[in-house]
Design an enzyme around this catalytic site. Structure first.
Site, PDB file in Angstrom:
ATOM      1  N   ASP A 140      -7.280  -7.775   4.563  1.00  0.00           N
ATOM      2  CA  ASP A 140      -6.546  -8.693   3.685  1.00  0.00           C
ATOM      3  C   ASP A 140      -6.087  -9.956   4.430  1.00  0.00           C
ATOM      4  OD1 ASP A 140      -6.937  -6.950   1.583  1.00  0.00           O
ATOM      5  OD2 ASP A 140      -5.076  -5.873   1.942  1.00  0.00           O
TER       6      ASP A 140
ATOM      7  N   SER B 197       0.842  -1.212   0.000  1.00  0.00           N
ATOM      8  CA  SER B 197       0.000   0.000   0.000  1.00  0.00           C
ATOM      9  C   SER B 197       0.871   1.255   0.000  1.00  0.00           C
ATOM     10  CB  SER B 197      -0.888   0.024   1.250  1.00  0.00           C
ATOM     11  OG  SER B 197      -1.898  -0.932   1.151  1.00  0.00           O
TER      12      SER B 197
END
Ligand code: S3P
Length: 437
Positions: free
Chosen positions: A318, A26
């Protein structure tokens, strides 16, 4: 790996040793995207190289920003300034990367007078884009999708600030709106009923943007110029998580994972595992690139069931497939609720997890927004696991194999390259070193 992309993961007696994982995906995406619209150079250290983040390098290059690859994990991004991106002749391929397409759309919406087309692979093309089209249009951008899907056509226009309440808890949507907000006239506020990862806010503030944060909202004001200088990317908690769960499940394990991002909006799995009785200790707490980080020591422990509700979901989004695996080994019935978003990931991760773990012998049932697991504190049988081309499911299968009686055959295992290309090599080295001790 076989020609068909099958990797067999044998059971291990224990996992011991010290490992490190690649840089956070990210933050790596964000460092390149924001670096591209900065003034001057941004040096990115600890870049998490993967298929997804390489797509981001390709995208900013296509838009005219030069990226030098000094090393496998060191980049120099030559920023073109907030309004310096130039539309390429053809579409920009975002491959499998949801973060790339959604964040980039926010930046492109502010490139006045230019038109861009964003495409992706079959998985990305099946994922919902209406969630960014709607707020960007409200801000005045010209955005067209194919019935809420890719390809996306973005016409950069003069934007105006909005107050946007997220209808889904999504850091990608929040980030898209905040990035567009840099180009808007007036303030842009995103209200998030449930906190999601805040890497965009942290990075924009580091780049000199005026970002103000309240408990349930973030406001960004228009920016004249951004400059990052240098970004150091800590290890990816989502890539550490398969190893944390493996060491928790395999009796006799004692594993250290070094230099991991421990942003509390990412580490929900640690809270969940702690409730289940896991032994995960954090030490050497420090800050890396403006983010909390540290080292983890994981010792195997017997687990008990727990329930995970909506508020915890974005903090572990996730890692929820790994929660299902931990729950399969925990005494009692575990439940996940409020996680319908899992159906909008690279695959429908509720179906993929339920079918995948059942094939290995777990007692798991899907629900519209989660799953129920009847755990048994013993090794699963093992067997084949279809990754469905989803990196997180392939890693789930590998960990399940380590902790099983007969091992797992992970199909389409090459999918791990989306976030962690060296995953199976690291796993094999760790298993071999642990066996030799
Ligand atoms: C990401 C946010 C999450 C996560 C994805 C990466 C990000 O998606 O699942 O892997 O980098 O902002 P959503 O924000 O859409 O839930």
């Amino acid at each position: 790996m076989s020609a068909a992309g099958v990797v067999t993961v044998a059971p291990v007696a224990r996992l011991t040793g010290h490992i490190a994982v690649p840089g956070d995906k990210s933050i790596s995406h964000r460092a390149v995207l924001v670096g591209a619209v900065c003034e001057g150079e941004t040096l990115v250290r600890g870049f998490g190289r993967s298929a997804d983040t390489e797509a981001t390098i390709g995208a900013v290059r296509a838009l005219g920003a030069e990226v030098e690859e000094l090393d496998v994990d060191t980049l120099r991004v030559h920023g073109v300034g907030l309004r310096g991106l130039r539309a390429p002749a053809g579409p920009i391929d975002c491959a499998n990367a949801g973060t790339l397409v959604r964040l980039l759309a926010g930046i492109l919406a502010g490139q006045e007078g230019q038109e861009f087309e964003l495409t992706g692979d079959a998985s990305l093309s099946s994922r919902p884009m209406g969630r960014i089209v709607e707020p960007l249009r409200r801000m005045g951008a010209g955005v067209e999708s194919e019935d809420g899907h890719l390809p996306l056509r973005v016409a950069g226009r003069a934007l105006h600030g909005v107050v946007y309440e997220l209808p889904v808890a999504s850091a990608q949507v929040k980030s898209c709106v905040l990035l567009a907000g840099l180009y808007a006239d007036g303030e842009t506020t995103v209200v998030e009923p449930v906190p999601t990862r805040d890497h965009t806010e942290l990075l924009l503030a580091a780049a000199g943007a005026r970002v103000s944060r309240r408990p349930t909202s973030v406001t960004v004001r228009p920016a004249e110029r951004l400059a990052l200088g240098e970004v150091e990317v800590p290890g990816d908690f989502s890539s550490a998580a398969p190893f944390v769960v493996a060491a928790t499940l395999v009796p006799g394990s004692e594993l250290h994972v070094h230099g991991v991002n421990l942003n509390p909006r990412r580490t929900g799995l640690l809270e969940i595992l702690e409730r289940m009785g896991a032994h995960v200790y954090v030490y050497n707490r420090r800050r890396v690139g403006g983010e909390p980080a540290g080292d983890l020591e994981v010792r195997a422990a017997p687990l008990v069931a727990t329930e995970v509700e909506a508020a915890e979901v974005p903090l572990a989004i996730d890692e929820l497939p790994l929660f299902a695996l931990a729950a399969s080994h925990a005494r009692g019935e575990s439940v996940l609720r409020g996680a319908a978003e899992l159906r909008a990931k690279e695959t429908d991760r509720i179906d993929a997890v339920v079918d995948g773990l059942r094939a290995l012998g777990a007692h798991i049932t899907g629900t519209p927004d989660g799953f129920r697991v009847r755990g048994v504190p013993a090794r699963l049988r093992g067997g084949p696991l279809a990754s469905r081309g989803d990196h997180r499911i392939a890693m789930l299968g590998a960990v399940a194999g380590l902790a099983s009686r007969e091992g797992a055959r992970v199909e389409d295992a090459g999918a791990v390259a989306v976030s962690f290309p060296g995953f199976f090599e690291l796993l094999a080295e760790l298993a071999a070193a642990s066996a030799g001790e």
